[in-house]
Design an enzyme around this catalytic site. Structure first.
Site, short mmCIF file in Angstrom:
data_model
loop_
_atom_site.label_atom_id
_atom_site.label_comp_id
_atom_site.label_asym_id
_atom_site.label_seq_id
_atom_site.Cartn_x
_atom_site.Cartn_y
_atom_site.Cartn_z
N LYS A 118 0.59 -1.22 -0.17
CA LYS A 118 0.19 -0.05 -0.09
C LYS A 118 0.68 1.40 0.29
O LYS A 118 0.35 2.03 -0.60
CB LYS A 118 -1.17 -0.02 0.72
CG LYS A 118 -2.13 -1.07 1.17
CD LYS A 118 -2.97 -0.85 2.17
CE LYS A 118 -3.56 -2.64 2.55
NZ LYS A 118 -4.33 -2.69 3.41
N GLN A 129 -4.17 -1.42 9.72
CA GLN A 129 -4.90 -2.87 8.84
C GLN A 129 -5.44 -4.24 10.38
O GLN A 129 -4.87 -3.90 11.03
CB GLN A 129 -3.17 -2.73 8.50
CG GLN A 129 -3.19 -4.14 8.14
CD GLN A 129 -3.78 -4.43 6.49
OE1 GLN A 129 -3.44 -3.84 5.58
NE2 GLN A 129 -3.54 -5.29 6.42
N ASP A 164 -11.14 2.43 4.08
CA ASP A 164 -11.62 1.01 4.29
C ASP A 164 -12.78 0.94 4.27
O ASP A 164 -13.52 -0.59 3.27
CB ASP A 164 -11.26 0.56 5.71
CG ASP A 164 -10.06 -0.50 5.36
OD1 ASP A 164 -9.54 -1.17 4.45
OD2 ASP A 164 -9.22 -1.01 6.35
#
Ligand code: GUN
Length: 294
Positions: free
Chosen positions: A57, A101, A124
């Site tokens: 990422k 994450q 997200d």
């Protein structure tokens, strides 16, 4: 007559094209004196797969001109410490997106952490407000990255979803559940199989579009797939020194009309969707239209 070779749904090359467009747009805004989009990424602990994903990422952001600020926090970070950092990032004018994450270490309250993220920065799409927008079919929310990446890949190849039988194997929070909502949005007939489904093959054999997101390598075999189906493999498992998907690629590609490879299929599309969501968050902060994002 020989069967035509199945279509490979190449997420890597589509990603390159989309990322090129994202980069162009960011350069355009930068040339007008706007600051660059900024994504904060929080990684707790030293899970090897998470470290690889976060590294990917970070590199992808840099390449398109998104500033990424990665916080690598020790495994013993507390929920309160994480909530404090999220509160700071929520308040930070220059931060457009916040990504925590997953999975988090088990002592951290994942729900509390997700709820703490400002939904406008939740790139997200895991905050219940964004999941709710997905149920309500509201275009201005954030769709979770893997479902969005799959949708972009299918759309790019003009794979019709309306009225089709979509079967999803795996009902997880990150992929299966939000993907089922997105596929409903696209007017497919959706079935979701999970660990308590008695006979998965009974469902998968009917699928026009079969999407597997279980992390069980080789779970989907040729006899479970309908002739001419589109097969999307979300699985990424390490087997020895190889990366394997959920789908027995060699067997299934003989029956499928189209299939995603692993690696190089859904993986890069997930990262591309994150870049798009970050650009969307950035546009919204400057009051720009979020239409025509792709
Ligand atoms: N872990 C596996 N996939 C994802 C993802 O899309 N987002 C986050 N935050 N964590 C993940």
């Amino acid at each position: 007559m020989e069967k035509a070779v199945s279509l490979i749904l190449d997420g890597k090359s589509l990603s390159e094209r989309i990322r090129g467009k994202i980069e162009e747009e960011i350069e355009f805004w930068a040339s007008k004196g706007f600051r660059r989009p900024t994504l904060s990424v929080l990684l707790v602990g030293d899970d090897p797969a998470s470290q690889v994903y976060v590294g990917n990422k970070e590199r992808a952001c840099k390449k398109v001109g998104i500033r990424s600020l990665v916080y690598r926090l020790p495994r013993n970070t507390t929920t309160e410490e994480l909530l404090d950092l999220i509160a700071q990032l929520n308040a930070e004018e220059e931060v457009d997106g916040i990504l925590v994450q997953l999975p988090l270490p088990p002592h951290i309250n994942q729900q509390e952490v997700i709820l703490a993220i400002n939904p406008k920065k939740d790139v997200d799409g895991f905050h219940p407000e964004n999941m709710g927008r997905l149920v309500a079919r509201m275009e201005d929310g954030f769709v979770p990255c893997t479902p969005l990446g799959i949708d972009l890949l299918l759309r790019h190849h003009s794979i019709e979803l309306k009225g089709k039988d979509v079967v999803i194997v795996g009902a997880g929070f990150i992929v299966g559940r939000p993907l089922s909502l997105l596929m409903l949005w696209r007017e497919a007939t959706v079935s979701v199989c999970h660990i308590y489904t008695r006979d998965i093959a009974e469902y998968t054999i009917r699928a026009d579009i079969l999407i597997s997101a279980t992390g069980v390598p080789g779970l989907i075999k040729a006899h479970m797939v309908k002739e001419g189906a589109v097969v999307v493999d979300v699985g990424i498992s390490r087997v020895g020194d190889q990366i394997r998907g959920d789908v027995d690629f060699e067997g299934v590609k003989e029956k499928a009309f189209a299939i995603t490879p692993v690696p190089g299929g859904v993986g890069p599309m997930t990262v591309t969707a994150l870049l798009l969501n970050t650009l969307k968050a950035y546009r919204r902060r400057f009051g720009l239209s979020v239409e025509n994002l792709l």
